[in-house]
Design a protein around this motif. Structure first.
Motif, PDB file in Angstrom:
ATOM      1  N   ASP A   1      -7.175  -4.792   5.206  1.00 12.62           N
ATOM      2  CA  ASP A   1      -6.089  -5.614   5.770  1.00 12.62           C
ATOM      3  C   ASP A   1      -4.751  -5.108   5.240  1.00 12.62           C
ATOM      4  O   ASP A   1      -4.028  -5.810   4.557  1.00 12.62           O
ATOM      5  N   ARG A   2      -4.390  -3.888   5.590  1.00 13.01           N
ATOM      6  CA  ARG A   2      -3.209  -3.247   5.023  1.00 13.01           C
ATOM      7  C   ARG A   2      -1.999  -3.391   5.934  1.00 13.01           C
ATOM      8  O   ARG A   2      -2.130  -3.593   7.128  1.00 13.01           O
ATOM      9  N   GLY A   3      -0.841  -3.230   5.331  1.00 17.41           N
ATOM     10  CA  GLY A   3       0.388  -3.265   6.101  1.00 17.41           C
ATOM     11  C   GLY A   3       1.335  -4.337   5.609  1.00 17.41           C
ATOM     12  O   GLY A   3       1.158  -4.924   4.536  1.00 17.41           O
ATOM     13  N   ILE A   4       2.376  -4.602   6.398  1.00 15.04           N
ATOM     14  CA  ILE A   4       3.335  -5.663   6.110  1.00 15.04           C
ATOM     15  C   ILE A   4       2.832  -6.956   6.733  1.00 15.04           C
ATOM     16  O   ILE A   4       2.453  -6.989   7.902  1.00 15.04           O
ATOM     17  N   VAL A   5       2.845  -8.027   5.964  1.00 12.08           N
ATOM     18  CA  VAL A   5       2.363  -9.334   6.401  1.00 12.08           C
ATOM     19  C   VAL A   5       3.499 -10.339   6.275  1.00 12.08           C
ATOM     20  O   VAL A   5       4.269 -10.304   5.311  1.00 12.08           O
ATOM     21  N   VAL A   6       3.610 -11.233   7.251  1.00 13.08           N
ATOM     22  CA  VAL A   6       4.554 -12.352   7.208  1.00 13.08           C
ATOM     23  C   VAL A   6       3.740 -13.639   7.199  1.00 13.08           C
ATOM     24  O   VAL A   6       2.826 -13.806   8.016  1.00 13.08           O
TER      25      VAL A   6
ATOM     26  N   LEU B   1      -0.473   1.172   4.960  1.00  9.68           N
ATOM     27  CA  LEU B   1      -0.152   0.890   3.566  1.00  9.68           C
ATOM     28  C   LEU B   1       1.109   1.629   3.130  1.00  9.68           C
ATOM     29  O   LEU B   1       1.733   1.278   2.134  1.00  9.68           O
ATOM     30  N   GLU B   2       1.507   2.640   3.901  1.00  8.77           N
ATOM     31  CA  GLU B   2       2.753   3.350   3.602  1.00  8.77           C
ATOM     32  C   GLU B   2       3.995   2.531   3.963  1.00  8.77           C
ATOM     33  O   GLU B   2       5.116   2.952   3.661  1.00  8.77           O
TER      34      GLU B   2
ATOM     35  N   TYR C   1       6.646   5.823   4.771  1.00  6.08           N
ATOM     36  CA  TYR C   1       6.425   7.276   4.732  1.00  6.08           C
ATOM     37  C   TYR C   1       5.108   7.582   5.432  1.00  6.08           C
ATOM     38  O   TYR C   1       4.303   8.389   4.980  1.00  6.08           O
ATOM     39  N   ARG C   2       4.904   6.917   6.561  1.00  2.00           N
ATOM     40  CA  ARG C   2       3.701   7.077   7.363  1.00  2.00           C
ATOM     41  C   ARG C   2       3.651   8.431   8.081  1.00  2.00           C
ATOM     42  O   ARG C   2       2.584   8.825   8.545  1.00  2.00           O
ATOM     43  N   TRP C   3       4.779   9.091   8.233  1.00  2.00           N
ATOM     44  CA  TRP C   3       4.790  10.391   8.895  1.00  2.00           C
ATOM     45  C   TRP C   3       4.126  11.438   7.999  1.00  2.00           C
ATOM     46  O   TRP C   3       4.044  11.284   6.776  1.00  2.00           O
ATOM     47  N   GLY C   4       3.689  12.524   8.615  1.00  2.00           N
ATOM     48  CA  GLY C   4       2.998  13.571   7.875  1.00  2.00           C
ATOM     49  C   GLY C   4       3.837  14.227   6.806  1.00  2.00           C
ATOM     50  O   GLY C   4       3.303  14.724   5.809  1.00  2.00           O
ATOM     51  N   ASP C   5       5.172  14.239   6.967  1.00  2.00           N
ATOM     52  CA  ASP C   5       6.028  14.854   5.951  1.00  2.00           C
ATOM     53  C   ASP C   5       6.263  13.940   4.758  1.00  2.00           C
ATOM     54  O   ASP C   5       6.898  14.337   3.776  1.00  2.00           O
ATOM     55  N   ARG C   6       5.774  12.695   4.822  1.00  2.00           N
ATOM     56  CA  ARG C   6       5.889  11.711   3.743  1.00  2.00           C
ATOM     57  C   ARG C   6       7.333  11.401   3.359  1.00  2.00           C
ATOM     58  O   ARG C   6       7.607  10.944   2.243  1.00  2.00           O
ATOM     59  N   LYS C   7       8.256  11.602   4.266  1.00  2.00           N
ATOM     60  CA  LYS C   7       9.644  11.240   4.003  1.00  2.00           C
ATOM     61  C   LYS C   7       9.890   9.785   4.398  1.00  2.00           C
ATOM     62  O   LYS C   7       9.341   9.310   5.387  1.00  2.00           O
ATOM     63  N   HIS C   8      10.720   9.124   3.646  1.00  2.00           N
ATOM     64  CA  HIS C   8      10.993   7.704   3.889  1.00  2.00           C
ATOM     65  C   HIS C   8      11.884   7.537   5.115  1.00  2.00           C
ATOM     66  O   HIS C   8      12.948   8.162   5.227  1.00  2.00           O
ATOM     67  N   ARG C   9      11.459   6.652   6.016  1.00  2.00           N
ATOM     68  CA  ARG C   9      12.234   6.311   7.206  1.00  2.00           C
ATOM     69  C   ARG C   9      12.324   4.793   7.318  1.00  2.00           C
ATOM     70  O   ARG C   9      11.476   4.067   6.786  1.00  2.00           O
TER      71      ARG C   9
ATOM     72  N   ASP D   1      -1.967   9.083  -5.330  1.00  5.90           N
ATOM     73  CA  ASP D   1      -0.686   9.055  -6.036  1.00  5.90           C
ATOM     74  C   ASP D   1       0.497   8.817  -5.087  1.00  5.90           C
ATOM     75  O   ASP D   1       1.483   8.173  -5.457  1.00  5.90           O
ATOM     76  N   TYR D   2       0.412   9.332  -3.864  1.00  6.56           N
ATOM     77  CA  TYR D   2       1.553   9.186  -2.965  1.00  6.56           C
ATOM     78  C   TYR D   2       1.749   7.738  -2.510  1.00  6.56           C
ATOM     79  O   TYR D   2       2.793   7.400  -1.951  1.00  6.56           O
ATOM     80  N   LEU D   3       0.761   6.878  -2.755  1.00  8.36           N
ATOM     81  CA  LEU D   3       0.903   5.457  -2.441  1.00  8.36           C
ATOM     82  C   LEU D   3       1.236   4.615  -3.669  1.00  8.36           C
ATOM     83  O   LEU D   3       1.514   3.433  -3.543  1.00  8.36           O
TER      84      LEU D   3
END
Length: 448
Positions: free
Chosen positions: A221-226, A241-242, A260-268, A433-435
């Motif tokens: 149950d990953r992700g942003i929850v409200v 989870l990113e 940072y869900r994109w493959g380059d792991r850059k924050h958007r 580690d990236y998470l």
């Protein structure tokens, strides 16, 4: 004899038939007084139960999908119904703790206690409390129609918060035995420390204190929850989870977050609706806007920072929260994390790494001045202003244990709010580690 009996019987039948026909003719020609329609009275109290199947129901300023959202109703809640529009497709309900005293809800997502046709018809949206209407099928609720509020976030009217210590704070705490985070709430005076959500972190509160957003760490149950502030009725609005560090828009209909869900792991920077279940995250701009730590300000702008490793610098930016446009560079420094804006939208508090540890600073957007708030060998971080701007809360491991602290906006009079049941900095077990960035990907929040 038999013939006479037959004639008598025939005459009797004819007489009976003639009397019946006469009675029928009299009924047909004599008008009957119309039945008085049964009209609902104030004692009927028509109510509606919200039935959306889970999502929150949007309440709008006018009976149309194009009108701005003025409030939301949770699934299963019961509200009083005052009137309907002329189409009978919308009903008028009273509101509390909202910018307007009344709002319109589509009958598609309601279960009414009486037929909608029994409600009076409102010809305008009341702008002030009205006396109880005379609930008859032909009555009409009238009111002076004022200009409908615009959908521009900067137009949202916010009453000035009272002075003093009040409200509640949300804080992430790492459980060292279970190797995961939980979200805790505590009153601003340090009372009633309670855990409201397990396997969750990075909490954000809506400015009215009614909603809680967080990062969900649970494997399935990953992700942003409200959810409601007590953790009830959780609604997962993203599924990665990113996706981290949510922040509510001023009208509470969206949450901004960095990912940072994109493959380059850059924050958007992304956003999601708070009352949808389609798990679609929307990006600003073509290819996304690079940035992290979004903080949605009360004037509709979003504050965020961008790391420039090639320059050994970090930048503080703002942008229009509706479009992602009008991006403005506010400040360049060597280190900045967890930026949070004061209620006056002038002073930014943040944490920065200098001299071997993390301390707290403020930056004045008008005077362009930087003030160091803490100078302690311990770690101080994750600042947030109180709703009235009179205090800054932060977490620290000074005195050898993690606690939630507060101080004046100039850094004076630091005081422990409450000791925390664990650290704020931790690494979730079995996650790559990236998470796992510990408290550098965490936040606290303060609301009503």
């Amino acid at each position: 004899m038999r013939t006479r009996f037959t004639l008598i019987l025939l005459v009797s039948c004819l007489l009976t038939a003639w009397l019946a026909v006469g009675a029928w003719a009299q009924d047909a020609t004599t008008p009957t007084a119309p039945a008085t329609p049964t009209a609902p009275t104030a004692a009927v109290n028509v109510v509606a139960t919200v039935d959306t199947g889970g999502p929150r129901l949007r309440v709008r300023g006018e009976p149309t999908l194009a009108a701005p959202i003025v409030a939301r109703l949770t699934n299963g809640s019961v509200v009083e119904v005052l009137a309907s529009d002329a189409t009978r497709g919308w009903v008028l309900v009273p509101l509390t703790n909202a910018a307007t005293p009344y709002g319109w809800v589509s009958t598609t997502y309601l279960r009414l206690s009486a037929p909608v046709t029994m409600l009076p018809v409102a010809t305008a949206t009341p702008s002030a409390p009205l006396p109880p209407p005379s609930l008859t099928p032909t009555s009409t609720v009238t009111a002076t129609l004022e200009a409908a509020p615009t959908a521009t976030p900067v137009e949202i009217a916010v009453a000035p918060p009272p002075s003093g210590l009040y409200g509640k704070l949300a804080v992430p705490v790492f459980d060292e035995q279970r190797k995961t985070y939980d979200v805790w709430l505590v009153n601003a005076d340090g009372s009633e420390l309670r855990r409201v959500m397990e396997e969750a972190s990075s909490p954000a509160l809506s400015d009215d204190g009614a909603l809680l957003a967080y990062r969900r760490w649970k494997v399935d149950d990953r992700g942003i929850v409200v959810a409601n502030v007590d953790g009830s009725q959780p609604l997962r609005v993203t599924d990665k989870l990113e996706d981290v560090l949510p922040s509510f828009s001023p009208d509470h209909t969206k949450v901004a977050f960095s990912t940072y869900r994109w493959g380059d792991r850059k924050h958007r920077l992304y956003y999601a609706w708070t009352d949808e279940q389609n798990k679609i995250a929307w990006e600003w701009g073509n290819g996304g806007i690079f940035g992290e730590d979004p903080y949605w300000m009360s004037d509709g702008r979003i504050l965020f920072h961008v790391t420039r490793p090639e320059r050994a610098a970090e930048e503080l930016w703002s942008m229009d929260g509706r479009t992602g446009e009008n991006r403005t560079l506010l400040y360049i420094t060597a280190s900045i994390r967890a930026p949070a804006m004061a209620p006056n939208n002038r002073t930014v508090a943040y944490m920065a790494f200098a001299a071997g540890n993390w301390d707290l600073y403020t930056f004045d957007l008008v005077d362009r001045t930087v003030t160091r708030l803490t100078d302690d060998p311990a770690e101080d971080g994750l600042p947030v202003f109180s709703p009235n701007g009179e205090s800054i809360a932060f977490v620290s491991n000074r005195d050898g244990a993690w606690g939630l602290w507060r101080m004046a906006p100039d850094g004076s009079a630091p005081q422990l709010i409450t000791a925390l049941p664990g650290p704020v900095d931790g690494r979730v077990e079995f996650e790559p580690d990236y998470l796992n960035h510990g408290w550098l990907e965490e936040q606290i929040d303060w609301s009503w």
